[in-house]
Write a protein that holds these residues in place. Structure first.
Motif, PDB file in Angstrom:
ATOM      1  N   GLY A   1       0.890  -1.299  -0.025  1.00  0.00           N
ATOM      2  CA  GLY A   1      -0.023  -0.086   0.122  1.00  0.00           C
ATOM      3  C   GLY A   1       0.745   1.170   0.023  1.00  0.00           C
ATOM      4  O   GLY A   1       0.350   2.349  -0.449  1.00  0.00           O
ATOM      5  N   ALA A   2       1.855   1.485   0.545  1.00  0.00           N
ATOM      6  CA  ALA A   2       2.583   2.693   0.759  1.00  0.00           C
ATOM      7  C   ALA A   2       3.646   2.799  -0.456  1.00  0.00           C
ATOM      8  O   ALA A   2       4.285   4.005  -0.433  1.00  0.00           O
ATOM      9  CB  ALA A   2       3.651   2.521   1.953  1.00  0.00           C
ATOM     10  N   PHE A   3       3.618   2.126  -1.401  1.00  0.00           N
ATOM     11  CA  PHE A   3       4.716   2.285  -2.394  1.00  0.00           C
ATOM     12  C   PHE A   3       4.368   3.579  -3.021  1.00  0.00           C
ATOM     13  O   PHE A   3       5.752   4.239  -3.373  1.00  0.00           O
ATOM     14  CB  PHE A   3       4.733   1.266  -3.500  1.00  0.00           C
TER      15      PHE A   3
ATOM     16  N   ASP B   1       0.937   3.864   4.179  1.00  0.00           N
ATOM     17  CA  ASP B   1      -0.494   4.365   3.380  1.00  0.00           C
ATOM     18  C   ASP B   1      -1.293   4.944   4.305  1.00  0.00           C
ATOM     19  O   ASP B   1      -1.762   5.990   4.386  1.00  0.00           O
ATOM     20  CB  ASP B   1      -0.767   3.768   2.274  1.00  0.00           C
ATOM     21  N   ILE B   2      -2.047   4.126   5.415  1.00  0.00           N
ATOM     22  CA  ILE B   2      -2.906   4.298   6.184  1.00  0.00           C
ATOM     23  C   ILE B   2      -2.779   3.602   7.507  1.00  0.00           C
ATOM     24  O   ILE B   2      -2.496   2.567   7.517  1.00  0.00           O
ATOM     25  CB  ILE B   2      -4.193   3.811   5.604  1.00  0.00           C
ATOM     26  N   ILE B   3      -3.454   4.275   8.661  1.00  0.00           N
ATOM     27  CA  ILE B   3      -3.530   3.585   9.834  1.00  0.00           C
ATOM     28  C   ILE B   3      -4.997   3.535   9.958  1.00  0.00           C
ATOM     29  O   ILE B   3      -5.616   4.708   9.970  1.00  0.00           O
ATOM     30  CB  ILE B   3      -2.831   4.227  10.806  1.00  0.00           C
TER      31      ILE B   3
ATOM     32  N   VAL C   1      -9.814   3.783  -1.964  1.00  0.00           N
ATOM     33  CA  VAL C   1      -8.711   3.339  -2.835  1.00  0.00           C
ATOM     34  C   VAL C   1      -8.063   4.542  -3.466  1.00  0.00           C
ATOM     35  O   VAL C   1      -8.547   5.498  -3.183  1.00  0.00           O
ATOM     36  CB  VAL C   1      -9.478   2.707  -3.753  1.00  0.00           C
ATOM     37  N   GLY C   2      -6.885   4.041  -3.888  1.00  0.00           N
ATOM     38  CA  GLY C   2      -6.217   4.931  -4.955  1.00  0.00           C
ATOM     39  C   GLY C   2      -4.871   5.367  -4.156  1.00  0.00           C
ATOM     40  O   GLY C   2      -4.841   5.061  -2.842  1.00  0.00           O
ATOM     41  N   TYR C   3      -4.000   5.725  -4.783  1.00  0.00           N
ATOM     42  CA  TYR C   3      -2.690   6.348  -4.135  1.00  0.00           C
ATOM     43  C   TYR C   3      -2.104   5.285  -3.410  1.00  0.00           C
ATOM     44  O   TYR C   3      -1.440   5.570  -2.572  1.00  0.00           O
ATOM     45  CB  TYR C   3      -2.806   7.761  -3.764  1.00  0.00           C
ATOM     46  N   GLY C   4      -2.011   3.958  -3.994  1.00  0.00           N
ATOM     47  CA  GLY C   4      -1.454   2.963  -3.385  1.00  0.00           C
ATOM     48  C   GLY C   4      -2.362   1.949  -2.646  1.00  0.00           C
ATOM     49  O   GLY C   4      -2.061   0.818  -2.462  1.00  0.00           O
ATOM     50  N   THR C   5      -3.610   2.600  -2.130  1.00  0.00           N
ATOM     51  CA  THR C   5      -4.600   1.838  -1.209  1.00  0.00           C
ATOM     52  C   THR C   5      -5.309   0.945  -2.302  1.00  0.00           C
ATOM     53  O   THR C   5      -5.417   1.585  -3.415  1.00  0.00           O
ATOM     54  CB  THR C   5      -5.308   2.541  -0.176  1.00  0.00           C
ATOM     55  N   ASP C   6      -5.797  -0.231  -1.840  1.00  0.00           N
ATOM     56  CA  ASP C   6      -6.438  -1.055  -2.885  1.00  0.00           C
ATOM     57  C   ASP C   6      -7.788  -1.689  -2.470  1.00  0.00           C
ATOM     58  O   ASP C   6      -7.996  -1.585  -1.087  1.00  0.00           O
ATOM     59  CB  ASP C   6      -5.618  -2.211  -3.227  1.00  0.00           C
ATOM     60  N   TYR C   7      -8.679  -2.337  -3.334  1.00  0.00           N
ATOM     61  CA  TYR C   7      -9.510  -3.384  -2.831  1.00  0.00           C
ATOM     62  C   TYR C   7      -9.254  -4.330  -3.687  1.00  0.00           C
ATOM     63  O   TYR C   7      -9.258  -4.532  -5.025  1.00  0.00           O
ATOM     64  CB  TYR C   7     -11.124  -2.717  -3.457  1.00  0.00           C
ATOM     65  N   ASN C   8      -8.874  -5.748  -3.018  1.00  0.00           N
ATOM     66  CA  ASN C   8      -8.293  -6.938  -3.744  1.00  0.00           C
ATOM     67  C   ASN C   8      -7.523  -6.528  -4.787  1.00  0.00           C
ATOM     68  O   ASN C   8      -7.375  -7.205  -5.682  1.00  0.00           O
ATOM     69  CB  ASN C   8      -9.438  -7.545  -4.042  1.00  0.00           C
TER      70      ASN C   8
ATOM     71  N   PRO D   1      -4.229   8.170  -9.118  1.00  0.00           N
ATOM     72  CA  PRO D   1      -3.535   9.231  -8.731  1.00  0.00           C
ATOM     73  C   PRO D   1      -3.925  10.011  -7.544  1.00  0.00           C
ATOM     74  O   PRO D   1      -3.431  11.060  -7.083  1.00  0.00           O
ATOM     75  CB  PRO D   1      -3.096  10.015  -9.490  1.00  0.00           C
ATOM     76  N   TYR D   2      -5.185   9.741  -6.880  1.00  0.00           N
ATOM     77  CA  TYR D   2      -5.883  10.333  -6.082  1.00  0.00           C
ATOM     78  C   TYR D   2      -6.454   9.527  -5.196  1.00  0.00           C
ATOM     79  O   TYR D   2      -6.313   8.223  -5.179  1.00  0.00           O
ATOM     80  CB  TYR D   2      -6.929  11.249  -6.621  1.00  0.00           C
ATOM     81  N   VAL D   3      -7.165   9.796  -3.962  1.00  0.00           N
ATOM     82  CA  VAL D   3      -7.827   8.975  -3.119  1.00  0.00           C
ATOM     83  C   VAL D   3      -9.205   9.046  -3.116  1.00  0.00           C
ATOM     84  O   VAL D   3      -9.824  10.309  -3.020  1.00  0.00           O
ATOM     85  CB  VAL D   3      -7.300   9.251  -1.695  1.00  0.00           C
ATOM     86  N   ALA D   4     -10.048   8.127  -3.359  1.00  0.00           N
ATOM     87  CA  ALA D   4     -11.410   7.972  -3.371  1.00  0.00           C
ATOM     88  C   ALA D   4     -12.050   6.937  -2.541  1.00  0.00           C
ATOM     89  O   ALA D   4     -11.497   5.947  -2.168  1.00  0.00           O
ATOM     90  CB  ALA D   4     -11.857   7.961  -4.764  1.00  0.00           C
ATOM     91  N   THR D   5     -13.417   7.145  -2.332  1.00  0.00           N
ATOM     92  CA  THR D   5     -14.089   6.184  -1.738  1.00  0.00           C
ATOM     93  C   THR D   5     -14.448   5.123  -2.570  1.00  0.00           C
ATOM     94  O   THR D   5     -14.209   5.428  -3.872  1.00  0.00           O
ATOM     95  CB  THR D   5     -15.583   6.715  -1.088  1.00  0.00           C
TER      96      THR D   5
END
Length: 173
Positions: free
Chosen positions: A41-43, A96-98, A150-157, A164-168
């Motif tokens: 996630g943090a890449f 990426d996230i806590i 999701v986005g900017y490294g965070t994922d769903y499966n 390039p952004y973070v979205a729900t």
């Protein structure tokens, strides 16, 4: 699953990373950092952040997992540990996230067992509403609501990491 509302734009992320890097540069002036990124996630955050850090640093990574689908398992798996010795170094964990704090608490304790000189945590996204385990986060980018993102490294499966952004994330239909 489909992408929902944008929470953080590329521009917002870029500006906040610069601010975080400036703080780290000031805090570690005259020191060398061991920057430990938590993959996968943090890449993106890790890459963009370390390019802004001007003090000497060494890069290393941990590969861990604790999620299945959209739910934390409560169990942290370390698939690949650091290769650079941690003992006596100034370490920053970059994630990426806590949210619950379970993973970062576990990783922090594992690294503290290796006797670093200091250990701090830097996260892009902080979902405080979900915290089950208190973890000190010295550098936090954005506090976000308790929604699956999701986005900017965070994922769903393993999908949506490349945004390039973070979205729900919303259920389709």
């Amino acid at each position: 699953m489909v992408i929902g509302k944008t929470l953080l734009t590329e521009e917002q992320i870029r500006a906040r990373i610069k601010e975080l890097a400036d703080r780290i540069n000031a805090d570690y002036k005259g020191k060398e950092i061991l920057a430990v990124g938590i993959l996968k996630g943090a890449f993106m955050f890790y890459s963009d952040l370390v390019r802004q850090i001007r003090v000497p640093l060494i890069v290393d990574f941990i590969v861990s997992s604790s999620y299945e689908d959209t739910t934390t398992t409560g169990k942290v798996n370390i698939h690949i540990d650091t290769r650079i010795p941690v003992t006596g170094r100034d370490v920053i964990i970059i994630e990426d996230i806590i949210d619950t704090g379970i993973s970062l608490s576990y990783i922090k304790e594992k690294l503290l067992d290796k006797s670093p000189n200091s250990l701090k945590i830097c996260v892009l996204l902080d979902k405080k509403e979900r915290r089950l385990v208190e973890v000190d986060v010295e550098y936090a980018g954005f506090e976000i609501p308790d929604e699956f993102i999701v986005g900017y490294g965070t994922d769903y499966n393993d999908n949506f990491r490349n945004l390039p952004y973070v979205a729900t994330l919303k259920h389709s239909g």
